[in-house]
Design a protein around this motif. Structure first.
Motif, PDB file in Angstrom:
ATOM      1  N   THR A 119      34.048 -38.948 -10.419  1.00 56.26           N
ATOM      2  CA  THR A 119      32.643 -39.376 -10.459  1.00 56.26           C
ATOM      3  C   THR A 119      32.459 -40.253 -11.690  1.00 56.26           C
ATOM      4  O   THR A 119      32.709 -39.814 -12.815  1.00 56.26           O
ATOM      5  N   LEU A 120      32.036 -41.492 -11.477  1.00 51.12           N
ATOM      6  CA  LEU A 120      31.839 -42.430 -12.572  1.00 51.12           C
ATOM      7  C   LEU A 120      30.359 -42.560 -12.889  1.00 51.12           C
ATOM      8  O   LEU A 120      29.532 -42.743 -11.986  1.00 51.12           O
ATOM      9  N   GLY A 121      30.026 -42.464 -14.175  1.00 48.27           N
ATOM     10  CA  GLY A 121      28.655 -42.704 -14.604  1.00 48.27           C
ATOM     11  C   GLY A 121      28.328 -44.186 -14.572  1.00 48.27           C
ATOM     12  O   GLY A 121      29.144 -45.022 -14.162  1.00 48.27           O
ATOM     13  N   ASN A 122      27.140 -44.527 -15.016  1.00 51.84           N
ATOM     14  CA  ASN A 122      26.715 -45.923 -15.016  1.00 51.84           C
ATOM     15  C   ASN A 122      27.478 -46.738 -16.063  1.00 51.84           C
ATOM     16  O   ASN A 122      27.854 -46.229 -17.127  1.00 51.84           O
ATOM     17  N   ASN A 123      27.705 -48.003 -15.751  1.00 50.90           N
ATOM     18  CA  ASN A 123      28.264 -48.971 -16.707  1.00 50.90           C
ATOM     19  C   ASN A 123      29.669 -48.618 -17.180  1.00 50.90           C
ATOM     20  O   ASN A 123      30.039 -48.874 -18.327  1.00 50.90           O
ATOM     21  N   VAL A 124      30.468 -48.046 -16.313  1.00 51.51           N
ATOM     22  CA  VAL A 124      31.866 -47.723 -16.633  1.00 51.51           C
ATOM     23  C   VAL A 124      32.741 -48.932 -16.292  1.00 51.51           C
ATOM     24  O   VAL A 124      32.538 -49.592 -15.270  1.00 51.51           O
ATOM     25  N   VAL A 125      33.724 -49.209 -17.154  1.00 53.38           N
ATOM     26  CA  VAL A 125      34.681 -50.289 -16.912  1.00 53.38           C
ATOM     27  C   VAL A 125      36.081 -49.688 -16.877  1.00 53.38           C
ATOM     28  O   VAL A 125      36.478 -48.975 -17.795  1.00 53.38           O
ATOM     29  N   ILE A 126      36.830 -49.992 -15.807  1.00 56.14           N
ATOM     30  CA  ILE A 126      38.195 -49.485 -15.668  1.00 56.14           C
ATOM     31  C   ILE A 126      39.140 -50.668 -15.541  1.00 56.14           C
ATOM     32  O   ILE A 126      39.009 -51.489 -14.632  1.00 56.14           O
ATOM     33  N   GLY A 127      40.111 -50.746 -16.452  1.00 57.34           N
ATOM     34  CA  GLY A 127      41.024 -51.875 -16.525  1.00 57.34           C
ATOM     35  C   GLY A 127      42.066 -51.887 -15.421  1.00 57.34           C
ATOM     36  O   GLY A 127      42.279 -50.893 -14.711  1.00 57.34           O
ATOM     37  N   ALA A 128      42.744 -53.012 -15.302  1.00 54.82           N
ATOM     38  CA  ALA A 128      43.714 -53.239 -14.228  1.00 54.82           C
ATOM     39  C   ALA A 128      44.817 -52.190 -14.230  1.00 54.82           C
ATOM     40  O   ALA A 128      45.383 -51.860 -15.270  1.00 54.82           O
ATOM     41  N   GLY A 129      45.104 -51.656 -13.053  1.00 52.56           N
ATOM     42  CA  GLY A 129      46.208 -50.725 -12.892  1.00 52.56           C
ATOM     43  C   GLY A 129      45.931 -49.295 -13.309  1.00 52.56           C
ATOM     44  O   GLY A 129      46.815 -48.445 -13.186  1.00 52.56           O
ATOM     45  N   ALA A 130      44.748 -48.996 -13.795  1.00 55.48           N
ATOM     46  CA  ALA A 130      44.442 -47.638 -14.254  1.00 55.48           C
ATOM     47  C   ALA A 130      44.287 -46.688 -13.068  1.00 55.48           C
ATOM     48  O   ALA A 130      43.864 -47.092 -11.977  1.00 55.48           O
ATOM     49  N   LYS A 131      44.645 -45.422 -13.294  1.00 61.64           N
ATOM     50  CA  LYS A 131      44.527 -44.386 -12.267  1.00 61.64           C
ATOM     51  C   LYS A 131      43.640 -43.267 -12.810  1.00 61.64           C
ATOM     52  O   LYS A 131      43.934 -42.696 -13.864  1.00 61.64           O
ATOM     53  N   VAL A 132      42.589 -42.973 -12.095  1.00 60.78           N
ATOM     54  CA  VAL A 132      41.698 -41.862 -12.445  1.00 60.78           C
ATOM     55  C   VAL A 132      41.825 -40.848 -11.321  1.00 60.78           C
ATOM     56  O   VAL A 132      41.420 -41.111 -10.188  1.00 60.78           O
ATOM     57  N   LEU A 133      42.394 -39.684 -11.632  1.00 64.21           N
ATOM     58  CA  LEU A 133      42.838 -38.765 -10.593  1.00 64.21           C
ATOM     59  C   LEU A 133      42.170 -37.402 -10.717  1.00 64.21           C
ATOM     60  O   LEU A 133      42.180 -36.788 -11.787  1.00 64.21           O
ATOM     61  N   GLY A 134      41.601 -36.942  -9.601  1.00 63.37           N
ATOM     62  CA  GLY A 134      41.002 -35.614  -9.561  1.00 63.37           C
ATOM     63  C   GLY A 134      39.490 -35.655  -9.639  1.00 63.37           C
ATOM     64  O   GLY A 134      38.885 -36.717  -9.858  1.00 63.37           O
ATOM     65  N   PRO A 135      38.830 -34.502  -9.471  1.00 62.11           N
ATOM     66  CA  PRO A 135      37.359 -34.433  -9.511  1.00 62.11           C
ATOM     67  C   PRO A 135      36.834 -34.495 -10.944  1.00 62.11           C
ATOM     68  O   PRO A 135      36.222 -33.550 -11.453  1.00 62.11           O
ATOM     69  N   LEU A 136      37.077 -35.602 -11.609  1.00 59.28           N
ATOM     70  CA  LEU A 136      36.722 -35.770 -13.016  1.00 59.28           C
ATOM     71  C   LEU A 136      35.336 -36.368 -13.152  1.00 59.28           C
ATOM     72  O   LEU A 136      34.808 -36.993 -12.236  1.00 59.28           O
ATOM     73  N   ASP A 137      34.768 -36.213 -14.334  1.00 59.73           N
ATOM     74  CA  ASP A 137      33.513 -36.872 -14.690  1.00 59.73           C
ATOM     75  C   ASP A 137      33.805 -37.904 -15.768  1.00 59.73           C
ATOM     76  O   ASP A 137      34.283 -37.564 -16.858  1.00 59.73           O
ATOM     77  N   ILE A 138      33.524 -39.165 -15.470  1.00 56.90           N
ATOM     78  CA  ILE A 138      33.686 -40.242 -16.439  1.00 56.90           C
ATOM     79  C   ILE A 138      32.292 -40.613 -16.924  1.00 56.90           C
ATOM     80  O   ILE A 138      31.458 -41.083 -16.154  1.00 56.90           O
ATOM     81  N   GLY A 139      32.027 -40.373 -18.208  1.00 54.71           N
ATOM     82  CA  GLY A 139      30.685 -40.554 -18.756  1.00 54.71           C
ATOM     83  C   GLY A 139      30.214 -41.994 -18.746  1.00 54.71           C
ATOM     84  O   GLY A 139      31.006 -42.942 -18.638  1.00 54.71           O
ATOM     85  N   GLU A 140      28.920 -42.156 -18.874  1.00 53.45           N
ATOM     86  CA  GLU A 140      28.329 -43.492 -18.894  1.00 53.45           C
ATOM     87  C   GLU A 140      28.900 -44.337 -20.035  1.00 53.45           C
ATOM     88  O   GLU A 140      29.201 -43.828 -21.116  1.00 53.45           O
ATOM     89  N   ASN A 141      29.056 -45.636 -19.777  1.00 48.75           N
ATOM     90  CA  ASN A 141      29.525 -46.615 -20.761  1.00 48.75           C
ATOM     91  C   ASN A 141      30.956 -46.358 -21.238  1.00 48.75           C
ATOM     92  O   ASN A 141      31.377 -46.913 -22.253  1.00 48.75           O
ATOM     93  N   LYS A 179      43.252 -30.114  -0.575  1.00 46.62           N
ATOM     94  CA  LYS A 179      42.174 -29.246  -0.106  1.00 46.62           C
ATOM     95  C   LYS A 179      40.914 -30.068   0.132  1.00 46.62           C
ATOM     96  O   LYS A 179      40.643 -31.045  -0.566  1.00 46.62           O
ATOM     97  N   ALA A 180      40.135 -29.656   1.130  1.00 42.27           N
ATOM     98  CA  ALA A 180      38.869 -30.337   1.412  1.00 42.27           C
ATOM     99  C   ALA A 180      37.886 -30.079   0.276  1.00 42.27           C
ATOM    100  O   ALA A 180      38.043 -29.151  -0.507  1.00 42.27           O
ATOM    101  N   GLY A 181      36.868 -30.915   0.211  1.00 44.09           N
ATOM    102  CA  GLY A 181      35.871 -30.758  -0.839  1.00 44.09           C
ATOM    103  C   GLY A 181      35.986 -31.867  -1.867  1.00 44.09           C
ATOM    104  O   GLY A 181      36.722 -32.845  -1.683  1.00 44.09           O
ATOM    105  N   LYS A 182      35.250 -31.726  -2.944  1.00 47.70           N
ATOM    106  CA  LYS A 182      35.234 -32.735  -4.002  1.00 47.70           C
ATOM    107  C   LYS A 182      36.609 -32.810  -4.663  1.00 47.70           C
ATOM    108  O   LYS A 182      37.072 -31.857  -5.263  1.00 47.70           O
ATOM    109  N   ARG A 183      37.267 -33.958  -4.550  1.00 44.04           N
ATOM    110  CA  ARG A 183      38.608 -34.098  -5.109  1.00 44.04           C
ATOM    111  C   ARG A 183      38.851 -35.471  -5.738  1.00 44.04           C
ATOM    112  O   ARG A 183      39.969 -35.786  -6.139  1.00 44.04           O
ATOM    113  N   HIS A 184      37.796 -36.274  -5.839  1.00 40.23           N
ATOM    114  CA  HIS A 184      37.911 -37.602  -6.431  1.00 40.23           C
ATOM    115  C   HIS A 184      36.922 -37.750  -7.597  1.00 40.23           C
ATOM    116  O   HIS A 184      35.980 -36.971  -7.715  1.00 40.23           O
TER     117      HIS A 184
END
Length: 271
Positions: A119-141, A112-117
């Motif tokens: 949102t990462l806050g400031n200073n987020v680190v995502i390791g190799a191969g990780a999958k973040v799926l959907g309109p999620l909120d990933i908090g700062e740090n 569906k159109a619209g927000k579907r990916h």
């Protein structure tokens, strides 16, 4: 423009000890080239030159191995280390000072159109191969471990691992309180309890952790029962628990390793 480029280069030196010179960073960091290409594509996307924007994005995907949709929003000092295989979707939003390693996907779970990916806050680190799926909120740090699959919001300062992703450290850096108990129980049985957290993504380690929980509960119940029987004049539970000698398992492993080594040495490729 040049101030942003200088800022990007400094962010590489801050987060990659392998970087040695400015010229090396300018010519050999495809993650940074992908970000610069995205800025160009984003400019045309906002000017409603959609096809041109997508074409620029595709060109930089060929060159760098990083696919960033021109509609995505990237913050300042964003760093993609190694770069290959990174995918960032159209409605993804990335805060300032974030770091992504190779193979990371900021993807959607809906057509569906619209927000579907995410949102990462400031200073987020995502390791190799990780999958973040959907309109999620990933908090700062927040920190997301390698190969994790995150399908729920992540609070600020939390660490997430596993499939599906689970929080193993909260905002204050506190781990599962049951982990320390499992370590103590494992020591009692002569067993090394490393990585037997209930949040560990390894199903074998998870099963061992639950076995240790069960042993601890049974020990307490048996100890209480023995105390009551002894108080009534009985004489039970005098024998100590049998000791598990980890060295015996080590010797078996060493013998198996010698057999494998002998098999390799005696292998004749001409047969």
């Amino acid at each position: 423009m040049f101030s942003r480029i200088k800022e990007d280069i400094n962010s590489v030196f801050d987060r990659d000890p392998a970087a040695r010179t400015v010229f090396e960073v300018l010519t050999n960091y495809p993650g940074m080239h992908a970000i610069w290409g995205h800025r160009l594509a984003k400019f045309f996307w906002q000017k409603n030159f959609k096809w041109l924007a997508r074409s620029i994005s595709t060109f930089f995907r060929w060159v760098t191995g990083v696919e960033i949709h021109p509609g995505a929003t990237l913050g300042r000092r964003f760093f993609i280390d190694h770069g290959m295989g990174v995918v960032i979707g159209e409605t993804a939003e990335v805060g300032d000072d974030c770091t992504l390693y190779h193979g990371v996907t900021l993807g959607g779970t809906s057509w569906k159109a619209g927000k579907r990916h995410p949102t990462l806050g400031n200073n987020v680190v995502i390791g190799a191969g990780a999958k973040v799926l959907g309109p999620l909120d990933i908090g700062e740090n927040a920190r997301i471990g390698s190969n994790a699959v995150v399908v729920k919001d992540v609070p600020e300062g939390a660490t997430v691992v596993g499939i599906p992703g689970k929080v193993v450290k909260d905002t204050n850096g506190n781990a599962d309180p049951g982990d320390e108990k499992r370590v103590q129980v494992a020591k009692k049985y002569g067993f090394d309890a490393y990585a037997v957290s209930s949040n560990n993504p390894d199903p074998v380690a998870k099963a061992i952790g639950r076995m240790l929980d069960h042993m601890h509960l049974m020990d307490n119940k048996v100890a209480s029962l023995c105390k009551e029987v002894n108080d009534l004049g009985g004489n039970v539970c005098a024998d100590a628990l049998p000791e598990l000698r980890v060295g015996e398992f080590d010797e078996d492993e060493k013998a198996a390793a010698k057999r494998r080594e002998h098999a390799v040495e005696s292998f004749d490729p001409g047969i």
